[in-house]
Scaffold this motif. Structure first.
Motif, PDB file in Angstrom:
ATOM      1  N   GLN A  62       0.811  -1.214   0.000  1.00 44.79           N
ATOM      2  CA  GLN A  62       0.000   0.000   0.000  1.00 44.79           C
ATOM      3  C   GLN A  62       0.846   1.266   0.000  1.00 44.79           C
ATOM      4  O   GLN A  62       0.315   2.368  -0.191  1.00 44.79           O
ATOM      5  CB  GLN A  62      -0.951  -0.009   1.193  1.00 44.79           C
ATOM      6  CG  GLN A  62      -1.990  -1.117   1.104  1.00 44.79           C
ATOM      7  CD  GLN A  62      -3.050  -1.022   2.183  1.00 44.79           C
ATOM      8  OE1 GLN A  62      -3.198  -0.007   2.840  1.00 44.79           O
ATOM      9  NE2 GLN A  62      -3.804  -2.104   2.345  1.00 44.79           N
ATOM     10  N   SER A  65       1.506   3.698  -4.417  1.00 43.53           N
ATOM     11  CA  SER A  65       0.204   4.241  -4.801  1.00 43.53           C
ATOM     12  C   SER A  65      -0.010   4.138  -6.305  1.00 43.53           C
ATOM     13  O   SER A  65       0.935   4.182  -7.098  1.00 43.53           O
ATOM     14  CB  SER A  65       0.123   5.714  -4.379  1.00 43.53           C
ATOM     15  OG  SER A  65      -1.012   6.339  -4.937  1.00 43.53           O
ATOM     16  N   ASN A  67      -1.993   6.412  -7.681  1.00 38.66           N
ATOM     17  CA  ASN A  67      -2.368   7.783  -8.012  1.00 38.66           C
ATOM     18  C   ASN A  67      -1.166   8.551  -8.572  1.00 38.66           C
ATOM     19  O   ASN A  67      -0.175   8.745  -7.870  1.00 38.66           O
ATOM     20  CB  ASN A  67      -2.900   8.485  -6.761  1.00 38.66           C
ATOM     21  CG  ASN A  67      -3.511   9.842  -7.064  1.00 38.66           C
ATOM     22  OD1 ASN A  67      -3.225  10.458  -8.090  1.00 38.66           O
ATOM     23  ND2 ASN A  67      -4.363  10.313  -6.171  1.00 38.66           N
ATOM     24  N   HIS A  70       1.222  11.216  -6.868  1.00 32.60           N
ATOM     25  CA  HIS A  70       2.366  10.903  -6.000  1.00 32.60           C
ATOM     26  C   HIS A  70       3.685  10.822  -6.767  1.00 32.60           C
ATOM     27  O   HIS A  70       4.732  10.575  -6.173  1.00 32.60           O
ATOM     28  CB  HIS A  70       2.128   9.593  -5.260  1.00 32.60           C
ATOM     29  CG  HIS A  70       1.061   9.669  -4.213  1.00 32.60           C
ATOM     30  ND1 HIS A  70       1.214  10.374  -3.042  1.00 32.60           N
ATOM     31  CD2 HIS A  70      -0.194   9.146  -4.186  1.00 32.60           C
ATOM     32  CE1 HIS A  70       0.102  10.274  -2.321  1.00 32.60           C
ATOM     33  NE2 HIS A  70      -0.755   9.539  -2.983  1.00 32.60           N
ATOM     34  N   ASP A  99      -6.523   5.002  -5.219  1.00 40.76           N
ATOM     35  CA  ASP A  99      -6.250   4.152  -4.060  1.00 40.76           C
ATOM     36  C   ASP A  99      -7.493   4.111  -3.176  1.00 40.76           C
ATOM     37  O   ASP A  99      -8.436   4.881  -3.368  1.00 40.76           O
ATOM     38  CB  ASP A  99      -5.087   4.741  -3.253  1.00 40.76           C
ATOM     39  CG  ASP A  99      -3.826   4.932  -4.083  1.00 40.76           C
ATOM     40  OD1 ASP A  99      -3.477   3.999  -4.831  1.00 40.76           O
ATOM     41  OD2 ASP A  99      -3.199   6.015  -3.990  1.00 40.76           O
ATOM     42  N   ARG A 303       3.015   2.458 -10.544  1.00 38.99           N
ATOM     43  CA  ARG A 303       2.896   2.673  -9.106  1.00 38.99           C
ATOM     44  C   ARG A 303       3.937   3.715  -8.686  1.00 38.99           C
ATOM     45  O   ARG A 303       4.991   3.833  -9.330  1.00 38.99           O
ATOM     46  CB  ARG A 303       3.120   1.358  -8.335  1.00 38.99           C
ATOM     47  CG  ARG A 303       1.929   0.411  -8.402  1.00 38.99           C
ATOM     48  CD  ARG A 303       2.268  -0.998  -7.972  1.00 38.99           C
ATOM     49  NE  ARG A 303       1.046  -1.780  -7.777  1.00 38.99           N
ATOM     50  CZ  ARG A 303       0.324  -2.303  -8.766  1.00 38.99           C
ATOM     51  NH1 ARG A 303       0.702  -2.123 -10.021  1.00 38.99           N
ATOM     52  NH2 ARG A 303      -0.773  -2.990  -8.506  1.00 38.99           N
ATOM     53  N   THR A 306       4.962   6.323  -1.952  1.00 41.85           N
ATOM     54  CA  THR A 306       4.468   7.436  -1.131  1.00 41.85           C
ATOM     55  C   THR A 306       5.405   7.740   0.037  1.00 41.85           C
ATOM     56  O   THR A 306       5.219   8.729   0.742  1.00 41.85           O
ATOM     57  CB  THR A 306       3.067   7.126  -0.576  1.00 41.85           C
ATOM     58  OG1 THR A 306       3.133   5.920   0.207  1.00 41.85           O
ATOM     59  CG2 THR A 306       2.060   6.937  -1.704  1.00 41.85           C
TER      60      THR A 306
END
Length: 417
Positions: A62, A65, A67, A70, A99, A303, A306
């Motif tokens: 996790q 991310s 998104n 990021h 996410d 990916r 983060t």
């Protein structure tokens, strides 16, 4: 032929020679640089993850991310990490770019369309579409199985599931064709097709509000999740990504699968004998093996870290892009016995062809249905199907995420001859 890299020198990646057969290069990376930082053809620098254990960890981590917000992207990489044109077309809010908790909410809303029951109900229509397409070339004795079969089948299938009227489906076929033809080249044509598709989907959503049916777009319109409804942008983005992700993967599953069977005639004979005997077990395990051996998705989608993390012994910095190389992980000898051998009866086959974790492919049941139906029907109706050119003449499409053939010309004894 490419020079073989030494133990100290990384292989050259993302050339046309590499696209033809990337597996020796991936084997080198697995052994010498399993988490490898490289500059992609777009200019973006990213980490490539090639070992199975690291890949599974990354797909479920996790801290990585989906998104793009990021991404610590430098100016030269602006907008180069997603589907061309999706940002300008306001189609970013789909499952591949978000996410939890938004991902959880949207996935729950759309997952009911891909239940085993719903897919089973669609089985007769997939068989009908398959037979209709084969009817179009069965008496000619030759065909290009990409453009005449593997490409239109999933387009028409996903359009019907979405609820795109039949009179509009050829437009979708044209837009999707633009995406496939130019996926590894100029981004302008793809971006224009994305924009056209977005405009059409928004208009279709408006029309369907007054005439809801049993299709997926109607389901998205009426769907509520604890009182929450999809925004118009979310509904359009969801329909777009289901179409985008739902067709090229299946095109490549069918095309790559047939190519693998042509290159492994003993396994092809084994499958045809099984089908002739009315058995389906080898077909089911065979499609999973074809997904592992030379699957449709070479690299999982983007990916972004983060926070700082360690992956395969490498320190990945905040904002760094990470690309999991599914094609490399699925041939990892630490996980699969004789990974470079095609074995259609392989039973221990937890391949990563459809991903892993919360982003596991939502449309996997439909893709499996289409792949099994397409291969079984072709090999049964056209049993002496064979390549019309030398294997070395085949060309693979360029591109980062997907792996698929440009064409697959074949000959066979015409039906009725």
């Amino acid at each position: 032929m490419q020079d073989q890299p030494s133990a100290q020198t990384p292989p050259e990646l993302f050339t046309w020679e590499f696209a033809t057969d990337p597996y020796p290069a991936y084997a080198w990376l697995r052994e010498h640089a399993p988490v490898h930082r490289t500059r992609l053809p777009s200019g973006v620098e990213a980490w490539l993850v090639t070992r199975y254990a690291d890949a599974r960890q990354a797909l479920a981590d996790q801290r990585l991310s989906k998104n793009p917000a990021h991404h610590a992207e430098p100016a030269h990489a602006k907008g180069k990490t997603g589907i061309p044109g999706e940002r300008k077309a306001e189609l970013m809010t789909h499952l591949l770019n978000i996410d939890p908790p938004d991902h959880t909410r949207l996935r729950r809303l759309v997952s009911k369309a891909f239940t085993p029951r719903r897919v089973a109900e669609f089985t007769p229509r997939v068989q009908q579409l398959t037979d209709q397409l084969i009817d179009g070339f069965a008496e000619k004795g030759e065909a290009d199985l990409i453009h005449e079969f593997a490409f239109p089948l999933p387009i028409y299938a996903i359009c019907e599931m979405l609820g795109v009227p039949r009179e509009d489906q050829d437009d979708f076929r044209d837009w999707a064709g633009m995406m496939i033809r130019h996926g590894g080249g100029p981004r302008g044509g793809v971006a224009r097709s994305v924009k056209q598709m977005r405009s059409y989907l928004v208009d279709l959503i408006h029309r369907k509000r007054d005439d809801l049916g049993d299709d997926l777009i109607s389901g998205l319109i009426r769907a509520g999740d604890h009182g929450e409804h999809l925004t118009e942008n979310e509904a359009a983005a969801m329909a777009f990504i289901l179409l985008f992700a739902g067709f090229e993967t299946t095109v490549n599953l069918i095309g790559n699968g047939l190519h693998s069977l042509f290159m492994n005639p003993g396994e092809r004979d084994r499958l045809q004998a099984s089908l002739a005997a009315g058995e389906t077990d080898l077909l089911a395990t065979g499609v999973e093996e074809l997904l592992r051996y030379d699957g449709p998705v070479e690299l999982a989608t983007w990916r972004f870290a983060t926070e700082p993390l360690t992956l395969g012994g490498q320190s990945v910095g905040t904002g760094d892009p990470v690309l999991v190389v599914l094609a490399a992980a699925d041939r990892d000898p630490a996980r699969f016995a004789e990974p470079d051998t095609l074995d259609l009866a392989r039973s221990d086959n937890q391949h990563l062809g459809y991903g892993h974790g919360i982003h596991y492919c939502l449309g996997a049941p439909l893709a499996r249905l289409e792949g099994q139906t397409a291969l079984a029907t072709l090999l049964t109706r056209l049993p002496d199907l064979r390549l019309a050119v030398e294997p070395t003449e085949l060309r693979w499409r360029g591109g980062l995420i997907m792996r698929g053939l440009r064409t697959l010309p074949v000959t066979f004894t015409p039906e009725g001859a």
